[in-house]
Design a protein around this motif. Structure first.
Motif, PDB file in Angstrom:
ATOM      1  N   VAL A 316      -7.062   8.980  -5.642  1.00  9.28           N
ATOM      2  CA  VAL A 316      -6.983   7.534  -5.404  1.00  9.28           C
ATOM      3  C   VAL A 316      -5.505   7.147  -5.416  1.00  9.28           C
ATOM      4  CG1 VAL A 316      -7.658   5.252  -6.237  1.00  9.28           C
ATOM      5  CG2 VAL A 316      -9.216   7.187  -6.531  1.00  9.28           C
ATOM      6  N   GLU A 317      -5.026   6.615  -4.297  1.00  9.32           N
ATOM      7  CA  GLU A 317      -3.600   6.345  -4.157  1.00  9.32           C
ATOM      8  C   GLU A 317      -3.345   4.868  -3.872  1.00  9.32           C
ATOM      9  OE1 GLU A 317      -1.803   8.913  -1.279  1.00  9.32           O
ATOM     10  OE2 GLU A 317      -2.992  10.642  -1.897  1.00  9.32           O
ATOM     11  N   HIS A 318      -2.800   4.166  -4.862  1.00  9.29           N
ATOM     12  CA  HIS A 318      -2.296   2.785  -4.721  1.00  9.29           C
ATOM     13  C   HIS A 318      -3.313   1.842  -4.053  1.00  9.29           C
ATOM     14  CE1 HIS A 318       1.606   4.287  -5.967  1.00  9.29           C
ATOM     15  NE2 HIS A 318       1.520   5.229  -5.048  1.00  9.29           N
ATOM     16  N   ILE A 319      -4.559   1.868  -4.541  1.00 10.19           N
ATOM     17  CA  ILE A 319      -5.568   1.000  -3.910  1.00 10.19           C
ATOM     18  C   ILE A 319      -5.465  -0.427  -4.450  1.00 10.19           C
ATOM     19  CG2 ILE A 319      -7.179   2.883  -3.416  1.00 10.19           C
ATOM     20  CD1 ILE A 319      -8.895   1.861  -5.774  1.00 10.19           C
ATOM     21  N   THR A 320      -5.757  -1.373  -3.571  1.00  8.35           N
ATOM     22  CA  THR A 320      -5.744  -2.799  -3.902  1.00  8.35           C
ATOM     23  C   THR A 320      -6.967  -3.446  -3.283  1.00  8.35           C
ATOM     24  OG1 THR A 320      -3.329  -2.881  -4.001  1.00  8.35           O
ATOM     25  CG2 THR A 320      -4.463  -4.963  -3.660  1.00  8.35           C
ATOM     26  N   LYS A 321      -7.587  -4.379  -4.031  1.00  7.04           N
ATOM     27  CA  LYS A 321      -8.744  -5.096  -3.510  1.00  7.04           C
ATOM     28  C   LYS A 321      -8.736  -6.515  -4.050  1.00  7.04           C
ATOM     29  CE  LYS A 321     -12.737  -5.340  -1.288  1.00  7.04           C
ATOM     30  NZ  LYS A 321     -12.823  -5.150   0.163  1.00  7.04           N
ATOM     31  N   LYS A 322      -8.926  -7.491  -3.148  1.00  8.26           N
ATOM     32  CA  LYS A 322      -9.015  -8.893  -3.539  1.00  8.26           C
ATOM     33  C   LYS A 322     -10.239  -9.521  -2.911  1.00  8.26           C
ATOM     34  CE  LYS A 322      -4.090  -9.988  -4.114  1.00  8.26           C
ATOM     35  NZ  LYS A 322      -2.989 -10.858  -3.643  1.00  8.26           N
ATOM     36  N   TYR A 323     -10.791 -10.522  -3.602  1.00  2.00           N
ATOM     37  CA  TYR A 323     -11.800 -11.405  -3.018  1.00  2.00           C
ATOM     38  C   TYR A 323     -11.178 -12.790  -2.955  1.00  2.00           C
ATOM     39  CZ  TYR A 323     -15.469  -7.869  -3.350  1.00  2.00           C
ATOM     40  OH  TYR A 323     -16.241  -6.741  -3.186  1.00  2.00           O
ATOM     41  N   PHE A 332      -3.783   0.657  -7.976  1.00  2.00           N
ATOM     42  CA  PHE A 332      -4.283   1.653  -8.927  1.00  2.00           C
ATOM     43  C   PHE A 332      -4.260   3.037  -8.298  1.00  2.00           C
ATOM     44  CE2 PHE A 332      -7.809   4.183 -10.688  1.00  2.00           C
ATOM     45  CZ  PHE A 332      -7.437   4.212 -12.024  1.00  2.00           C
ATOM     46  N   SER A 333      -3.805   4.020  -9.074  1.00  2.00           N
ATOM     47  CA  SER A 333      -3.780   5.416  -8.612  1.00  2.00           C
ATOM     48  C   SER A 333      -4.311   6.333  -9.713  1.00  2.00           C
ATOM     49  CB  SER A 333      -2.344   5.842  -8.267  1.00  2.00           C
ATOM     50  OG  SER A 333      -1.812   5.058  -7.231  1.00  2.00           O
ATOM     51  N   TYR A 334      -5.043   7.364  -9.288  1.00  2.00           N
ATOM     52  CA  TYR A 334      -5.509   8.377 -10.241  1.00  2.00           C
ATOM     53  C   TYR A 334      -5.982   9.599  -9.457  1.00  2.00           C
ATOM     54  CZ  TYR A 334      -7.875  10.677 -14.114  1.00  2.00           C
ATOM     55  OH  TYR A 334      -8.250  11.596 -15.071  1.00  2.00           O
ATOM     56  N   VAL A 335      -5.699  10.793  -9.992  1.00  2.00           N
ATOM     57  CA  VAL A 335      -6.173  12.043  -9.403  1.00  2.00           C
ATOM     58  C   VAL A 335      -7.251  12.611 -10.317  1.00  2.00           C
ATOM     59  CG1 VAL A 335      -5.563  14.373  -8.675  1.00  2.00           C
ATOM     60  CG2 VAL A 335      -3.951  12.497  -8.308  1.00  2.00           C
ATOM     61  N   GLY A 361     -17.150   4.929  -1.157  1.00  2.00           N
ATOM     62  CA  GLY A 361     -17.079   4.623   0.264  1.00  2.00           C
ATOM     63  C   GLY A 361     -17.968   3.493   0.725  1.00  2.00           C
ATOM     64  N   LYS A 362     -18.689   2.840  -0.212  1.00  2.00           N
ATOM     65  CA  LYS A 362     -19.539   1.708   0.184  1.00  2.00           C
ATOM     66  C   LYS A 362     -18.696   0.489   0.540  1.00  2.00           C
ATOM     67  CE  LYS A 362     -23.387   0.942  -2.084  1.00  2.00           C
ATOM     68  NZ  LYS A 362     -24.311   0.662  -3.200  1.00  2.00           N
ATOM     69  N   LEU A 363     -17.494   0.404  -0.064  1.00  2.00           N
ATOM     70  CA  LEU A 363     -16.535  -0.663   0.256  1.00  2.00           C
ATOM     71  C   LEU A 363     -15.189  -0.041   0.577  1.00  2.00           C
ATOM     72  CD1 LEU A 363     -17.026  -3.478  -2.436  1.00  2.00           C
ATOM     73  CD2 LEU A 363     -17.457  -3.667   0.006  1.00  2.00           C
ATOM     74  N   LYS A 364     -14.418  -0.697   1.424  1.00  2.00           N
ATOM     75  CA  LYS A 364     -13.076  -0.234   1.736  1.00  2.00           C
ATOM     76  C   LYS A 364     -12.053  -1.036   0.934  1.00  2.00           C
ATOM     77  CE  LYS A 364     -14.230   2.731   4.962  1.00  2.00           C
ATOM     78  NZ  LYS A 364     -14.047   4.186   4.715  1.00  2.00           N
ATOM     79  N   PRO A 365     -11.008  -0.387   0.409  1.00  2.00           N
ATOM     80  CA  PRO A 365      -9.942  -1.147  -0.253  1.00  2.00           C
ATOM     81  C   PRO A 365      -9.127  -1.916   0.785  1.00  2.00           C
ATOM     82  CG  PRO A 365      -9.376   1.188  -0.156  1.00  2.00           C
ATOM     83  CD  PRO A 365     -10.772   1.072   0.363  1.00  2.00           C
ATOM     84  N   ASP A 366      -8.470  -2.988   0.344  1.00  2.00           N
ATOM     85  CA  ASP A 366      -7.609  -3.740   1.261  1.00  2.00           C
ATOM     86  C   ASP A 366      -6.398  -2.912   1.659  1.00  2.00           C
ATOM     87  OD1 ASP A 366      -9.367  -5.824   0.968  1.00  2.00           O
ATOM     88  OD2 ASP A 366      -8.209  -6.808  -0.617  1.00  2.00           O
ATOM     89  N   SER A 367      -5.914  -2.086   0.745  1.00  2.00           N
ATOM     90  CA  SER A 367      -4.804  -1.189   1.031  1.00  2.00           C
ATOM     91  C   SER A 367      -4.911   0.018   0.116  1.00  2.00           C
ATOM     92  CB  SER A 367      -3.459  -1.895   0.833  1.00  2.00           C
ATOM     93  OG  SER A 367      -3.309  -2.302  -0.522  1.00  2.00           O
ATOM     94  N   GLY A 368      -4.156   1.076   0.451  1.00  2.00           N
ATOM     95  CA  GLY A 368      -4.238   2.305  -0.323  1.00  2.00           C
ATOM     96  C   GLY A 368      -5.265   3.264   0.263  1.00  2.00           C
ATOM     97  N   GLU A 369      -5.360   4.447  -0.337  1.00  2.00           N
ATOM     98  CA  GLU A 369      -6.255   5.479   0.192  1.00  2.00           C
ATOM     99  C   GLU A 369      -7.123   6.083  -0.903  1.00  2.00           C
ATOM    100  OE1 GLU A 369      -4.151   8.451   2.309  1.00  2.00           O
ATOM    101  OE2 GLU A 369      -3.341   7.081   3.825  1.00  2.00           O
ATOM    102  N   ILE A 511      -5.741  -2.263 -14.341  1.00  2.00           N
ATOM    103  CA  ILE A 511      -6.605  -1.238 -14.945  1.00  2.00           C
ATOM    104  C   ILE A 511      -5.738  -0.343 -15.819  1.00  2.00           C
ATOM    105  CG2 ILE A 511      -8.211   0.660 -14.523  1.00  2.00           C
ATOM    106  CD1 ILE A 511      -8.773  -0.534 -11.772  1.00  2.00           C
ATOM    107  N   ARG A 512      -6.011  -0.346 -17.106  1.00  2.00           N
ATOM    108  CA  ARG A 512      -5.261   0.495 -18.051  1.00  2.00           C
ATOM    109  C   ARG A 512      -5.966   1.843 -18.188  1.00  2.00           C
ATOM    110  NH1 ARG A 512      -1.878  -0.290 -22.432  1.00  2.00           N
ATOM    111  NH2 ARG A 512      -2.080  -2.573 -22.294  1.00  2.00           N
ATOM    112  N   ILE A 513      -5.185   2.928 -18.118  1.00  2.00           N
ATOM    113  CA  ILE A 513      -5.735   4.262 -18.376  1.00  2.00           C
ATOM    114  C   ILE A 513      -5.479   4.587 -19.842  1.00  2.00           C
ATOM    115  CG2 ILE A 513      -5.582   6.715 -17.811  1.00  2.00           C
ATOM    116  CD1 ILE A 513      -4.711   5.903 -14.993  1.00  2.00           C
TER     117      ILE A 513
END
Length: 627
Positions: A316-323, A332-335, A361-369, A511-513
Motif C-alpha cells: 500500500v503506497e501513499h493512499i488517500t481517500k475523501k468523502y 497511508f503506506s504499509y507493506v 479492490g471494492k473501492l478505489k483510493p483517490d490517489s496512491g496505489e 492512521i497510527r501504526i
C-alpha cells in the motif's frame, strides 16, 4: 431486596424443551450474565423474564414498584420519529424539559423568551444533573444528530439510541441482550464502567469475555435445558464448568453400568408392578433417565487448505481517500508481510470498513496505489450477509462454489459433509437461507469464505452473533492460520489473543501504526494522558497550595536511589537510540532502490523517534528531582 423471581419456568420450541424447571432470583446490586451455545434459549429466557412472551410452565414475579428496562437485539420504533423523540419520554417531566432545552441549544434561531423559560423550568426541576448525564451518554455512545429521523439511521446507530434511551430512563433492573454489539471499543469500555456501578442491577446475555469478567458478579450457563450458576469471573466459570462436565461424564458412565444390572432385575421379576419394590422401580426409571443423557456436544470444526503465498503479499503506497471534504485515509503506506497479525481499531464512522474495501479492490483510493501479490487470495468477511442468496437452500449456496472442499491435509470432503462440520446437519441443509437465524447466517458466511481457500483473511466484526464456544474455535483456527490476518473487532479478548500490530484510526484520515495488541495500546494511551495531566512543575505547585507554610518545596525533595538509577540509565538509552536513528537515516540516504527495504527503514526510524520522545519526557521529569 429481591427484584425479580422466576419459579419452575419452562418453554418448548418445535416440540422440544428449550428448558424446564428453571428457577432463579436477582437482588439489588447483583449482575447476572447468561452464557450458552446459540439456540439453547438465552434470548427466549430474557423475553420471559421481561414478560414479552409467556412461559409454558412456571411463573415470573417482579417486585411491586420496580422499574424494568429491556434492551433487545432487534428493537422497533416508528421510523418517522426524530432521535430526540425516541430518547426522551414525555411521561418523565425532567426528560421532557431536558428534551426542550436540547432542542433550544441545537437551534440558534431560538427566541430569548423561550430559552429563558426553559432555563427557569430546568432550575425549578433541578434537571441539570440529568442534562449532564444526557450529554455524557450521547457523547460516549456516539448518538447521531438529535434532529435526524430514526428511519434514516443504520442498524448499529438505532441499537445505540435504544441503549442510550434505556440508560437515561434509569430503571431499577436492566435486562440486556448483547449490549456490546454495534459499539466501538471506547463506548464498550465506558459502558463497562457504567454498569459496574454498585447501584446497577443487571441481567444480560453477552459473548464479550472481558465484559463478562469486569461486569458480571455471577455467570449462569444454560445447557441442556438446565441452569448452572458460577459465582465468579469468566476464568472461574471455565474452570468449574470443566469440573462439572467431568463429574457428569463419570456419573453417566456409572449409571450406564448400574443400569445393566437393574435391567436384568426388572426382567427377572414378575410383570405385575405391585409385586416389585416400588422404590426400586422408581429408582430404575430415574437411573434410566440419567444413563440416557446425550453428552455429545456439537462443535464447529474449521479446517481448510490455504492457497500458496508468494514473496509479495500486498503493498500500500501513499493512499488517500475523501468523502467530500471529510478525509478517511490521508497518505497511508504499509507493506504487508507473511504471518502479519493486524488489528484495526477506531471509533464507529471513522472509515475502517472503507479502508478494508480499498484493500480488497471494492473501492478505489483517490490517489496512491494498492498492489497485491500474484498469489494473494483474499477472504473478506463483512458485517452484512449480502453475499448470501436468501432464495437458495444451504446446500445450493455451498455447491455453487465447490462440490468438494480440500482440507489442510490434502483430503477432500463433500459440500454436505463440510456443512455438517459447520453445525448444519443433513436435515437442515435443504432449508432456505432466509429462514436462518442471524448466528446461522454468520456461520454460513464464514463457511463460504473458507471454501475458497484464502491466504489473506480480512474479518470485519466476525464475533457478532457467535456464541463463546464458537468464538473459541474460531480463535484457535486463526491462531494457527499461517497467512495474513487483518481483523476489525470490538471484542477486546479476541483482539488481544490474535493481533500483535494495530492500525489505529485517529480521525481526519490519520492512521497510527502501533506495535502491540489492544491492551498494550490502551496502556500507552493512559500513559500519554497521565503525562499531559502532570506537566513539569505541577508537584511543586500542588504542595504549596495544600500547605503553604509547612510544606517542603518540591525542588528540594531528594531523589530516591531507584530514581537516580533510572535517570542515569535513561541518559545512556537516549544516546544509544539517537545513534541508532542516525544509522538508519544513513541507510535511507544511501540511495537504495528496494522500495520494501526503504519502507521498513522509514517505519523503524519513526518507531525510534517515538521511543526517544517518550524517554526524553521521562528524563526531563526526573531531572527536576535529581538536579
Amino acid at each position: 431486596m429481591n427484584y425479580l423471581s422466576a419459579e419452575s419456568v419452562a418453554k418448548t420450541f418445535n416440540d422440544r424443551w428449550l428448558f424446564k424447571d428453571v428457577t432463579l432470583g436477582i437482588s439489588q446490586g447483583e449482575k447476572f450474565a447468561f452464557v450458552g451455545n446459540n439456540g439453547v434459549g438465552k434470548s427466549t429466557l430474557l423475553k420471559i423474564l421481561t414478560g414479552e412472551i409467556q412461559p409454558d410452565g412456571g411463573k415470573v414475579s417482579i417486585r411491586q414498584g420496580i422499574r424494568l428496562g429491556y434492551l433487545t437485539q432487534q428493537p422497533s420504533v416508528d421510523e418517522k420519529l426524530s432521535v430526540k423523540d425516541v430518547l426522551f419520554s414525555d411521561n418523565n417531566e425532567i426528560a421532557k424539559v431536558v428534551k426542550e432545552y436540547e432542542d433550544c441549544i441545537h437551534h440558534p434561531d431560538t427566541s430569548p423568551e423561550r430559552m429563558q423559560a426553559v432555563l427557569e423550568r430546568m432550575e425549578e426541576l433541578k434537571a441539570w444533573d440529568y442534562e449532564a448525564k444526557v450529554h455524557e451518554v450521547i457523547e460516549k455512545l456516539g448518538v447521531p444528530d438529535l434532529d435526524k429521523k430514526f428511519g434514516e439511521l443504520s442498524g448499529g446507530q438505532k441499537k445505540r439510541i435504544f441503549l442510550a434511551q434505556l440508560l437515561l430512563q434509569e430503571p431499577d433492573l436492566i435486562i440486556m441482550d448483547e449490549p456490546t454489539n454495534h459499539l466501538d471499543l471506547s463506548a464498550i469500555e465506558w459502558l463497562e464502567n457504567y454498569l459496574s456501578g454498585a447501584n446497577i442491577t443487571l441481567i444480560m446475555v453477552t459473548h464479550d469475555r472481558y465484559f463478562l469478567d469486569n461486569v458480571a458478579t455471577e455467570i449462569i450457563e444454560l445447557d441442556r435445558g438446565q441452569l448452572f450458576r458460577y459465582k465468579g469471573n469468566y476464568a472461574y466459570y471455565l474452570e468449574k464448568k470443566d469440573q462439572r462436565e467431568e463429574i457428569l461424564k463419570a456419573e453417566v458412565s456409572k449409571a450406564k453400568n448400574l443400569l445393566k444390572k437393574e435391567l436384568d432385575w426388572m426382567r427377572r421379576q414378575p410383570k405385575a408392578r405391585g409385586t416389585k419394590a416400588k422404590y426400586r422401580v422408581e429408582a430404575f426409571y430415574d437411573l434410566q433417565e440419567k444413563a440416557s443423557q446425550d453428552l455429545r456436544k456439537e462443535k464447529l470444526e474449521l479446517d481448510i487448505k490455504e492457497a500458496r503465498q508468494g514473496g509479495k503479499i500486498l503493498e500500500v503506497e501513499h493512499i488517500t481517500k475523501k468523502y467530500g471534504s471529510l478525509p478517511i485515509v490521508d497518505d497511508f503506506s504499509y507493506v504487508f508481510k507473511k504471518n502479519d497479525r493486524i488489528g484495526v481499531v477506531g471509533k464507529n464512522g471513522v472509515g475502517k470498513s472503507t479502508f478494508l474495501d480499498m484493500l480488497t479492490g471494492k473501492l478505489k483510493p483517490d490517489s496512491g496505489e494498492i498492489n497485491p501479490g500474484v498469489t494473494t487470495k483474499y477472504g473478506y468477511f463483512t458485517q452484512e450477509s449480502i453475499t448470501l442468496n436468501p432464495n437458495n437452500r444451504l446446500i445450493e449456496e455451498v455447491k455453487s462454489i465447490a462440490e468438494f472442499i480440500t482440507l489442510s491435509d490434502g483430503s477432500q470432503v463433500s459440500a454436505s459433509k463440510f456443512l455438517d462440520s459447520f453445525l448444519f446437519p443433513p436435515d437442515k441443509q435443504y432449508n432456505y437461507i432466509n429462514k436462518l437465524s442471524g448466528g446461522e447466517k454468520k456461520r454460513l458466511q464464514l463457511l463460504k469464505l473458507l471454501v475458497t481457500n484464502p491466504n489473506f483473511l480480512i474479518l470485519d466484526e466476525p464475533t457478532n452473533d457467535f456464541d463463546i464456544d464458537t468464538l473459541n474455535v474460531l480463535e484457535d483456527f486463526l491462531d494457527k492460520f499461517s497467512g495474513c490476518l487483518l481483523l476489525v473487532s470490538h471484542d477486546r479478548y479476541f483482539m488481544d489473543h490474535l493481533v500483535n500490530l494495530l492500525f489505529v484510526f485517529e480521525g481526519d484520515g490519520q492512521i497510527r501504526i502501533f506495535n502491540g495488541n489492544y491492551s498494550d495500546y490502551r496502556d500507552w494511551v493512559e500513559e500519554q494522558e497521565a503525562m499531559k495531566a502532570s506537566p513539569k512543575g505541577a508537584p511543586k505547585q500542588e504542595v504549596k497550595e495544600v500547605k503553604p507554610v509547612a510544606a517542603i518545596p518540591a525542588e528540594k525533595r531528594k531523589a530516591s536511589y531507584k530514581e537516580k538509577q533510572e535517570y542515569d540509565k535513561l541518559q545512556s538509552e537516549i544516546e544509544a537510540l539517537e545513534k541508532q536513528k542516525q544509522e538508519v537515516a544513513e541507510l535511507i540516504n544511501s540511495g537504495s532502490s528496494d522500495h520494501k527495504q526503504l519502507q521498513e527503514w522509514g517505519q523503524k526510524i519513526q518507531s525510534i523517534a517515538n521511543e526517544i520522545d517518550t524517554k526524553t519526557m521521562r528524563w526531563l521529569e526526573l531531572s527536576e528531582i535529581v538536579n
